[in-house]
Design a protein around this motif. Structure first.
Motif, mmCIF file in Angstrom:
data_model
loop_
_atom_site.group_PDB
_atom_site.id
_atom_site.type_symbol
_atom_site.label_atom_id
_atom_site.label_comp_id
_atom_site.label_asym_id
_atom_site.label_seq_id
_atom_site.Cartn_x
_atom_site.Cartn_y
_atom_site.Cartn_z
ATOM 1 N N ASP A 97 13.552 12.166 -38.575
ATOM 2 C CA ASP A 97 13.474 10.748 -38.223
ATOM 3 C C ASP A 97 13.279 9.872 -39.456
ATOM 4 O OD1 ASP A 97 9.959 10.415 -37.248
ATOM 5 O OD2 ASP A 97 10.928 11.651 -38.770
ATOM 6 N N HIS A 98 13.358 10.457 -40.646
ATOM 7 C CA HIS A 98 13.182 9.709 -41.887
ATOM 8 C C HIS A 98 14.366 9.939 -42.816
ATOM 9 C CE1 HIS A 98 8.950 9.341 -40.662
ATOM 10 N NE2 HIS A 98 8.900 8.326 -41.497
ATOM 11 N N LEU A 129 9.364 14.080 -31.708
ATOM 12 C CA LEU A 129 8.488 12.905 -31.641
ATOM 13 C C LEU A 129 9.245 11.636 -31.266
ATOM 14 C CD1 LEU A 129 6.372 13.550 -34.870
ATOM 15 C CD2 LEU A 129 5.787 14.094 -32.505
ATOM 16 N N THR A 130 10.555 11.652 -31.410
ATOM 17 C CA THR A 130 11.332 10.436 -31.160
ATOM 18 C C THR A 130 12.765 10.813 -30.803
ATOM 19 O OG1 THR A 130 12.261 8.442 -32.202
ATOM 20 C CG2 THR A 130 11.774 10.269 -33.650
ATOM 21 N N SER A 131 13.421 9.950 -30.036
ATOM 22 C CA SER A 131 14.833 10.207 -29.721
ATOM 23 C C SER A 131 15.719 9.748 -30.876
ATOM 24 C CB SER A 131 15.229 9.467 -28.442
ATOM 25 O OG SER A 131 15.046 8.073 -28.623
ATOM 26 N N MET B 1 22.121 12.348 -29.912
ATOM 27 C CA MET B 1 22.674 12.302 -31.279
ATOM 28 C C MET B 1 22.263 10.990 -31.928
ATOM 29 S SD MET B 1 26.677 12.176 -32.410
ATOM 30 C CE MET B 1 26.967 13.815 -31.776
ATOM 31 N N ALA B 2 21.888 11.015 -33.182
ATOM 32 C CA ALA B 2 21.506 9.770 -33.836
ATOM 33 C C ALA B 2 21.752 9.874 -35.327
ATOM 34 C CB ALA B 2 20.043 9.449 -33.569
ATOM 35 N N ILE B 3 22.847 9.334 -35.778
ATOM 36 C CA ILE B 3 23.112 9.233 -37.206
ATOM 37 C C ILE B 3 22.750 7.815 -37.585
ATOM 38 C CG2 ILE B 3 24.880 9.316 -38.994
ATOM 39 C CD1 ILE B 3 26.467 11.206 -37.151
#
Lengths: 188, 208
Positions: A97-98, A129-131, B1-3
Protein backbone atom coordinates in the motif's frame (compact mmCIF):
# COMPACT_ATOMS: atom_id res chain seq x y z
CA UNK A 1 31.39 -19.40 2.97
CA UNK A 2 28.70 -22.05 2.49
CA UNK A 3 25.12 -20.93 3.01
CA UNK A 4 24.68 -24.01 5.17
CA UNK A 5 27.23 -24.21 7.98
CA UNK A 6 26.55 -27.74 9.12
CA UNK A 7 22.79 -27.69 9.39
CA UNK A 8 22.41 -23.95 9.79
CA UNK A 9 20.80 -22.01 6.97
CA UNK A 10 20.97 -18.25 6.68
CA UNK A 11 18.13 -16.29 5.12
CA UNK A 12 18.25 -12.51 4.70
CA UNK A 13 15.04 -10.53 5.15
CA UNK A 14 15.28 -7.07 3.62
CA UNK A 15 13.08 -4.30 2.24
CA UNK A 16 12.23 -0.63 2.72
CA UNK A 17 11.32 0.94 6.05
CA UNK A 18 7.88 -0.08 7.25
CA UNK A 19 7.64 -3.25 5.16
CA UNK A 20 7.28 -5.44 8.25
CA UNK A 21 10.69 -7.12 8.43
CA UNK A 22 10.99 -7.02 12.20
CA UNK A 23 7.37 -8.17 12.57
CA UNK A 24 7.96 -11.00 10.08
CA UNK A 25 10.96 -12.33 11.99
CA UNK A 26 9.19 -11.96 15.32
CA UNK A 27 6.22 -13.94 13.95
CA UNK A 28 8.33 -16.83 12.73
CA UNK A 29 11.09 -17.05 15.31
CA UNK A 30 11.14 -19.91 17.82
CA UNK A 31 13.31 -17.80 20.12
CA UNK A 32 12.94 -14.23 21.36
CA UNK A 33 14.08 -11.99 18.55
CA UNK A 34 17.29 -10.05 18.96
CA UNK A 35 16.68 -6.62 17.49
CA UNK A 36 18.47 -3.31 17.32
CA UNK A 37 15.61 -0.83 17.19
CA UNK A 38 16.38 2.75 18.02
CA UNK A 39 14.27 5.87 17.98
CA UNK A 40 14.11 7.15 14.42
CA UNK A 41 15.94 10.43 13.88
CA UNK A 42 14.01 11.13 10.66
CA UNK A 43 10.31 11.14 9.86
CA UNK A 44 9.78 7.61 8.56
CA UNK A 45 6.21 7.00 9.64
CA UNK A 46 7.04 5.22 12.90
CA UNK A 47 8.88 5.95 16.12
CA UNK A 48 11.56 3.25 15.96
CA UNK A 49 13.61 1.64 13.22
CA UNK A 50 16.19 -1.12 12.88
CA UNK A 51 19.73 0.29 12.84
CA UNK A 52 21.82 -2.86 12.57
CA UNK A 53 19.95 -6.15 12.30
CA UNK A 54 17.15 -8.36 13.60
CA UNK A 55 17.88 -11.97 14.34
CA UNK A 56 15.46 -14.85 14.73
CA UNK A 57 15.65 -18.60 14.43
CA UNK A 58 13.39 -21.39 13.22
CA UNK A 59 14.03 -25.06 13.83
CA UNK A 60 13.06 -27.25 10.90
CA UNK A 61 13.80 -30.90 11.49
CA UNK A 62 17.58 -31.15 11.79
CA UNK A 63 18.02 -27.68 10.33
CA UNK A 64 18.25 -24.35 12.03
CA UNK A 65 17.13 -21.44 9.82
CA UNK A 66 18.70 -18.17 10.92
CA UNK A 67 16.70 -15.12 9.82
CA UNK A 68 18.70 -11.92 9.53
CA UNK A 69 16.67 -8.75 9.07
CA UNK A 70 18.48 -5.77 7.56
CA UNK A 71 17.79 -2.10 8.22
CA UNK A 72 15.67 -0.45 5.52
CA UNK A 73 17.25 3.00 5.36
CA UNK A 74 19.87 3.70 2.70
CA UNK A 75 22.38 5.04 5.19
CA UNK A 76 22.73 1.51 6.55
CA UNK A 77 23.33 -0.02 3.11
CA UNK A 78 26.69 -1.43 4.28
CA UNK A 79 24.62 -3.83 6.42
CA UNK A 80 22.83 -5.17 3.32
CA UNK A 81 26.20 -6.28 2.01
CA UNK A 82 27.46 -7.66 5.30
CA UNK A 83 24.35 -9.64 6.12
CA UNK A 84 24.00 -11.10 2.62
CA UNK A 85 27.39 -12.76 2.70
CA UNK A 86 27.00 -16.55 2.72
CA UNK A 87 23.19 -16.46 2.74
CA UNK A 88 20.98 -19.21 1.32
CA UNK A 89 18.38 -16.82 -0.05
CA UNK A 90 16.76 -13.40 0.20
CA UNK A 91 13.24 -12.40 1.12
CA UNK A 92 12.43 -8.85 0.06
CA UNK A 93 9.42 -7.53 1.95
CA UNK A 94 7.42 -4.78 0.28
CA UNK A 95 4.50 -2.75 1.67
CA UNK A 96 1.91 -3.10 -1.09
CA UNK A 97 0.00 0.00 0.00
CA UNK A 98 3.08 2.26 -0.16
CA UNK A 99 4.16 2.41 -3.81
CA UNK A 100 6.38 5.37 -2.93
CA UNK A 101 8.77 2.81 -1.42
CA UNK A 102 8.95 0.54 -4.51
CA UNK A 103 11.89 2.30 -6.13
CA UNK A 104 13.94 1.99 -2.93
CA UNK A 105 12.95 -1.68 -2.62
CA UNK A 106 14.17 -2.20 -6.15
CA UNK A 107 17.46 -0.50 -5.26
CA UNK A 108 17.92 -2.90 -2.33
CA UNK A 109 17.00 -5.97 -4.36
CA UNK A 110 19.25 -5.13 -7.29
CA UNK A 111 22.16 -4.14 -5.08
CA UNK A 112 22.11 -7.39 -3.14
CA UNK A 113 21.32 -9.80 -5.98
CA UNK A 114 23.79 -8.26 -8.44
CA UNK A 115 26.61 -8.93 -5.98
CA UNK A 116 25.55 -12.13 -4.21
CA UNK A 117 24.34 -15.35 -5.83
CA UNK A 118 21.07 -15.39 -3.91
CA UNK A 119 17.74 -16.70 -5.11
CA UNK A 120 15.00 -14.40 -3.89
CA UNK A 121 11.29 -13.89 -3.46
CA UNK A 122 9.39 -10.62 -3.09
CA UNK A 123 6.79 -10.85 -0.33
CA UNK A 124 4.19 -8.07 -0.35
CA UNK A 125 2.75 -7.03 2.99
CA UNK A 126 -0.12 -4.90 4.31
CA UNK A 127 -2.49 -5.96 1.54
CA UNK A 128 -4.85 -7.22 4.26
CA UNK A 129 -5.06 -3.72 5.78
CA UNK A 130 -6.56 -1.90 2.81
CA UNK A 131 -8.22 -2.56 -0.54
CA UNK A 132 -5.97 0.06 -2.12
CA UNK A 133 -2.89 -2.10 -2.42
CA UNK A 134 -0.87 -3.45 -5.33
CA UNK A 135 -1.57 -7.09 -6.10
CA UNK A 136 1.31 -9.60 -6.40
CA UNK A 137 0.99 -9.88 -10.18
CA UNK A 138 1.14 -6.09 -10.48
CA UNK A 139 4.22 -5.96 -8.28
CA UNK A 140 5.74 -8.72 -10.44
CA UNK A 141 5.18 -6.51 -13.48
CA UNK A 142 6.82 -3.56 -11.75
CA UNK A 143 9.91 -5.60 -10.94
CA UNK A 144 9.79 -7.49 -14.27
CA UNK A 145 9.71 -10.80 -12.42
CA UNK A 146 7.87 -14.07 -13.01
CA UNK A 147 4.67 -14.04 -10.93
CA UNK A 148 5.89 -17.12 -9.06
CA UNK A 149 8.55 -14.95 -7.42
CA UNK A 150 6.06 -12.57 -5.80
CA UNK A 151 3.75 -13.62 -2.97
CA UNK A 152 1.33 -11.71 -0.73
CA UNK A 153 1.66 -12.43 2.99
CA UNK A 154 0.45 -11.26 6.36
CA UNK A 155 3.64 -10.73 8.39
CA UNK A 156 1.72 -11.13 11.66
CA UNK A 157 0.37 -14.61 10.90
CA UNK A 158 2.76 -17.53 11.18
CA UNK A 159 1.36 -19.70 8.39
CA UNK A 160 1.24 -16.77 6.02
CA UNK A 161 4.77 -15.62 6.90
CA UNK A 162 6.06 -19.15 6.54
CA UNK A 163 4.59 -19.35 3.03
CA UNK A 164 7.18 -16.80 1.93
CA UNK A 165 9.99 -19.07 3.14
CA UNK A 166 8.39 -22.03 1.40
CA UNK A 167 8.12 -20.04 -1.83
CA UNK A 168 11.80 -19.09 -1.57
CA UNK A 169 12.78 -22.72 -1.21
CA UNK A 170 10.55 -23.65 -4.14
CA UNK A 171 12.15 -20.97 -6.30
CA UNK A 172 15.57 -22.37 -5.50
CA UNK A 173 14.49 -25.94 -6.17
CA UNK A 174 13.06 -25.12 -9.57
CA UNK A 175 15.43 -23.51 -12.07
CA UNK A 176 13.70 -20.35 -13.29
CA UNK A 177 13.81 -18.49 -16.62
CA UNK A 178 16.46 -15.90 -17.34
CA UNK A 179 14.99 -12.72 -15.90
CA UNK A 180 16.60 -10.40 -18.36
CA UNK A 181 14.08 -8.61 -20.57
CA UNK A 182 13.34 -10.28 -23.85
CA UNK A 183 14.14 -7.82 -26.63
CA UNK A 184 11.14 -6.80 -28.66
CA UNK A 185 11.14 -7.10 -32.45
CA UNK A 186 10.65 -3.35 -32.96
CA UNK A 187 12.41 -0.80 -30.82
CA UNK A 188 10.35 1.56 -28.69
CA UNK B 1 -6.55 -4.84 -8.31
CA UNK B 2 -4.97 -1.47 -7.61
CA UNK B 3 -2.12 0.01 -9.58
CA UNK B 4 -1.57 3.46 -8.16
CA UNK B 5 1.08 5.82 -6.94
CA UNK B 6 2.69 9.22 -7.15
CA UNK B 7 4.27 10.54 -10.32
CA UNK B 8 7.35 11.52 -8.33
CA UNK B 9 8.02 7.79 -7.81
CA UNK B 10 7.03 6.33 -11.21
CA UNK B 11 7.78 7.48 -14.72
CA UNK B 12 5.07 7.23 -17.37
CA UNK B 13 7.14 4.47 -18.99
CA UNK B 14 7.08 2.45 -15.76
CA UNK B 15 3.35 2.94 -15.38
CA UNK B 16 2.72 1.68 -18.91
CA UNK B 17 5.08 -1.24 -18.33
CA UNK B 18 3.15 -2.34 -15.23
CA UNK B 19 -0.24 -1.93 -16.93
CA UNK B 20 1.10 -4.19 -19.68
CA UNK B 21 -1.72 -5.98 -21.46
CA UNK B 22 -4.43 -4.97 -18.99
CA UNK B 23 -7.44 -3.09 -20.34
CA UNK B 24 -8.96 -0.26 -18.39
CA UNK B 25 -8.79 3.40 -17.51
CA UNK B 26 -5.64 5.16 -16.36
CA UNK B 27 -6.44 8.32 -14.46
CA UNK B 28 -3.74 10.92 -13.95
CA UNK B 29 -4.38 13.77 -11.56
CA UNK B 30 -1.93 16.63 -11.57
CA UNK B 31 -1.48 18.90 -8.58
CA UNK B 32 -3.11 21.76 -10.43
CA UNK B 33 -6.45 19.95 -10.33
CA UNK B 34 -6.54 18.70 -13.91
CA UNK B 35 -7.41 15.08 -14.63
CA UNK B 36 -6.33 13.01 -17.60
CA UNK B 37 -8.23 9.81 -18.33
CA UNK B 38 -6.62 7.35 -20.70
CA UNK B 39 -8.76 4.49 -21.93
CA UNK B 40 -6.39 1.62 -22.67
CA UNK B 41 -7.38 -1.37 -24.74
CA UNK B 42 -5.01 -4.08 -25.90
CA UNK B 43 -1.94 -1.89 -25.27
CA UNK B 44 -3.46 0.95 -27.25
CA UNK B 45 -4.70 4.33 -26.15
CA UNK B 46 -8.23 4.46 -27.50
CA UNK B 47 -9.45 7.57 -25.72
CA UNK B 48 -7.91 10.41 -23.75
CA UNK B 49 -9.82 13.18 -22.06
CA UNK B 50 -8.86 16.26 -20.12
CA UNK B 51 -12.18 17.84 -19.25
CA UNK B 52 -12.71 17.86 -23.00
CA UNK B 53 -11.87 15.41 -25.77
CA UNK B 54 -8.33 15.54 -27.20
CA UNK B 55 -7.91 14.71 -30.88
CA UNK B 56 -4.47 15.57 -32.17
CA UNK B 57 -1.64 13.05 -31.62
CA UNK B 58 1.01 15.73 -31.02
CA UNK B 59 -1.15 17.47 -28.45
CA UNK B 60 -1.73 14.15 -26.69
CA UNK B 61 2.01 13.67 -26.41
CA UNK B 62 2.55 17.22 -25.13
CA UNK B 63 -0.20 16.88 -22.54
CA UNK B 64 1.21 13.60 -21.25
CA UNK B 65 4.64 15.17 -20.94
CA UNK B 66 3.24 18.09 -18.95
CA UNK B 67 0.97 15.98 -16.77
CA UNK B 68 3.65 13.42 -15.93
CA UNK B 69 6.34 15.89 -14.87
CA UNK B 70 6.64 14.43 -11.33
CA UNK B 71 3.83 16.57 -9.89
CA UNK B 72 0.70 14.45 -9.51
CA UNK B 73 -0.75 11.00 -8.86
CA UNK B 74 -2.12 8.23 -11.03
CA UNK B 75 -4.58 5.39 -10.68
CA UNK B 76 -5.35 2.59 -13.09
CA UNK B 77 -8.78 0.98 -12.98
CA UNK B 78 -8.97 -2.28 -14.89
CA UNK B 79 -12.03 -2.79 -17.05
CA UNK B 80 -13.26 -4.55 -20.15
CA UNK B 81 -11.75 -3.83 -23.55
CA UNK B 82 -13.67 -1.36 -25.68
CA UNK B 83 -16.33 -3.33 -27.61
CA UNK B 84 -15.20 -3.98 -31.18
CA UNK B 85 -18.41 -2.58 -32.59
CA UNK B 86 -17.88 0.80 -30.88
CA UNK B 87 -15.14 2.54 -32.84
CA UNK B 88 -12.72 4.61 -30.73
CA UNK B 89 -13.69 8.25 -30.80
CA UNK B 90 -10.23 9.57 -31.49
CA UNK B 91 -8.60 6.78 -33.48
CA UNK B 92 -6.32 4.35 -31.76
CA UNK B 93 -2.73 5.08 -30.85
CA UNK B 94 -0.25 2.41 -29.87
CA UNK B 95 0.85 3.30 -26.33
CA UNK B 96 4.43 2.60 -27.26
CA UNK B 97 4.29 5.45 -29.80
CA UNK B 98 3.62 7.90 -26.95
CA UNK B 99 6.75 7.01 -25.05
CA UNK B 100 9.56 9.50 -25.41
CA UNK B 101 13.00 8.19 -26.22
CA UNK B 102 15.13 7.90 -23.07
CA UNK B 103 16.41 11.45 -22.79
CA UNK B 104 17.58 14.22 -20.65
CA UNK B 105 14.91 14.55 -17.97
CA UNK B 106 16.92 13.99 -14.82
CA UNK B 107 15.31 11.31 -12.65
CA UNK B 108 14.88 12.06 -8.95
CA UNK B 109 17.73 10.76 -6.79
CA UNK B 110 15.37 8.46 -4.87
CA UNK B 111 14.87 6.19 -7.90
CA UNK B 112 18.53 5.90 -8.90
CA UNK B 113 20.20 2.52 -8.49
CA UNK B 114 22.79 1.97 -5.79
CA UNK B 115 26.30 2.90 -6.96
CA UNK B 116 27.50 -0.68 -6.37
CA UNK B 117 24.67 -2.47 -8.18
CA UNK B 118 26.05 -4.29 -11.21
CA UNK B 119 24.35 -3.92 -14.58
CA UNK B 120 24.82 -5.85 -17.80
CA UNK B 121 24.22 -4.79 -21.39
CA UNK B 122 21.33 -6.26 -23.40
CA UNK B 123 23.09 -6.10 -26.76
CA UNK B 124 20.23 -7.24 -28.98
CA UNK B 125 17.80 -4.63 -27.72
CA UNK B 126 17.28 -1.75 -30.15
CA UNK B 127 16.37 1.55 -28.50
CA UNK B 128 16.35 5.26 -29.34
CA UNK B 129 18.66 7.28 -27.11
CA UNK B 130 19.44 10.96 -26.91
CA UNK B 131 22.95 12.03 -27.89
CA UNK B 132 24.32 12.29 -24.35
CA UNK B 133 23.10 8.84 -23.41
CA UNK B 134 24.35 7.35 -26.67
CA UNK B 135 27.84 8.81 -26.12
CA UNK B 136 27.87 7.38 -22.59
CA UNK B 137 26.82 3.96 -23.84
CA UNK B 138 29.48 4.00 -26.55
CA UNK B 139 32.14 4.52 -23.88
CA UNK B 140 30.64 2.16 -21.33
CA UNK B 141 29.61 -0.67 -23.64
CA UNK B 142 32.74 -2.77 -23.23
CA UNK B 143 32.50 -2.74 -19.46
CA UNK B 144 28.75 -3.28 -19.43
CA UNK B 145 29.10 -6.40 -21.57
CA UNK B 146 30.81 -8.07 -18.63
CA UNK B 147 28.67 -6.45 -15.95
CA UNK B 148 29.74 -3.50 -13.83
CA UNK B 149 28.50 -0.91 -11.36
CA UNK B 150 28.19 2.87 -11.44
CA UNK B 151 31.21 3.13 -9.15
CA UNK B 152 33.31 0.98 -11.48
CA UNK B 153 32.17 2.88 -14.56
CA UNK B 154 32.79 6.27 -12.95
CA UNK B 155 36.32 5.21 -12.04
CA UNK B 156 37.09 3.73 -15.46
CA UNK B 157 35.57 6.59 -17.44
CA UNK B 158 36.62 9.41 -15.05
CA UNK B 159 33.04 10.52 -14.60
CA UNK B 160 30.92 11.74 -11.72
CA UNK B 161 29.29 8.69 -10.14
CA UNK B 162 25.94 10.46 -9.73
CA UNK B 163 25.83 11.14 -13.47
CA UNK B 164 26.63 7.51 -14.17
CA UNK B 165 23.85 6.38 -11.82
CA UNK B 166 21.47 8.60 -13.78
CA UNK B 167 22.59 7.15 -17.11
CA UNK B 168 22.22 3.58 -15.84
CA UNK B 169 18.74 4.35 -14.56
CA UNK B 170 17.67 5.71 -17.92
CA UNK B 171 19.22 2.78 -19.78
CA UNK B 172 17.47 0.38 -17.44
CA UNK B 173 14.17 2.13 -18.08
CA UNK B 174 14.40 1.29 -21.77
CA UNK B 175 15.83 -2.12 -20.87
CA UNK B 176 19.10 -1.58 -22.67
CA UNK B 177 20.87 -2.63 -19.48
CA UNK B 178 19.60 -4.92 -16.77
CA UNK B 179 20.73 -5.64 -13.20
CA UNK B 180 22.96 -8.67 -12.99
CA UNK B 181 21.44 -11.61 -11.15
CA UNK B 182 24.55 -13.17 -9.64
CA UNK B 183 22.55 -16.30 -8.86
CA UNK B 184 21.86 -16.89 -12.55
CA UNK B 185 25.49 -16.27 -13.47
CA UNK B 186 26.45 -19.42 -11.58
CA UNK B 187 24.63 -21.75 -13.95
CA UNK B 188 24.83 -25.38 -12.84
CA UNK B 189 27.67 -25.00 -10.35
CA UNK B 190 28.22 -27.71 -7.69
CA UNK B 191 27.20 -25.11 -5.09
CA UNK B 192 23.88 -24.56 -6.82
CA UNK B 193 23.29 -28.30 -7.17
CA UNK B 194 23.90 -28.68 -3.45
CA UNK B 195 21.52 -25.82 -2.68
CA UNK B 196 18.79 -27.35 -4.85
CA UNK B 197 19.21 -30.67 -3.06
CA UNK B 198 18.92 -28.86 0.28
CA UNK B 199 15.84 -27.04 -0.99
CA UNK B 200 14.11 -30.35 -1.74
CA UNK B 201 14.80 -31.56 1.78
CA UNK B 202 13.50 -28.33 3.28
CA UNK B 203 10.29 -28.49 1.27
CA UNK B 204 9.69 -31.92 2.68
CA UNK B 205 10.22 -30.63 6.21
CA UNK B 206 7.89 -27.66 5.72
CA UNK B 207 5.15 -29.95 4.50
CA UNK B 208 5.31 -32.34 7.45
Amino acid sequence: MSATQGKTIKVVVSGPVGAGKTTFIRTLSDIPVVNTDERASEAIGKSHTTVALDFGQITLGDYCVHLFGTPGQSRFDFMWELLSEGAFGLLLLLPSDHPQSFAHARTILEHITSRHALPFVVATTRGDLTSKAWQPEEVADYFDLPTAQVIAINAEQRDSAQSALIRLVEVLETPGPDERPIPRKNHE
Amino acid sequence: MAIFGDLADFSFREIISVIGKRNGMLIIDDRRGKRLRLQITREHLTRLTLEQPIRQGELIQKLLQTACDNAGTFYFKAGPADAAETPPVHGSLALSSLLEPAHATAPPATVLPHADTRFILIPSRVVTLDRGLKVFLDHAQGLLEKGCSANQLAQALHMNVEHVRGYLHRLREVKKVWPVRAHQEHGDSPQLTEQRSLARRLIGLFRQ
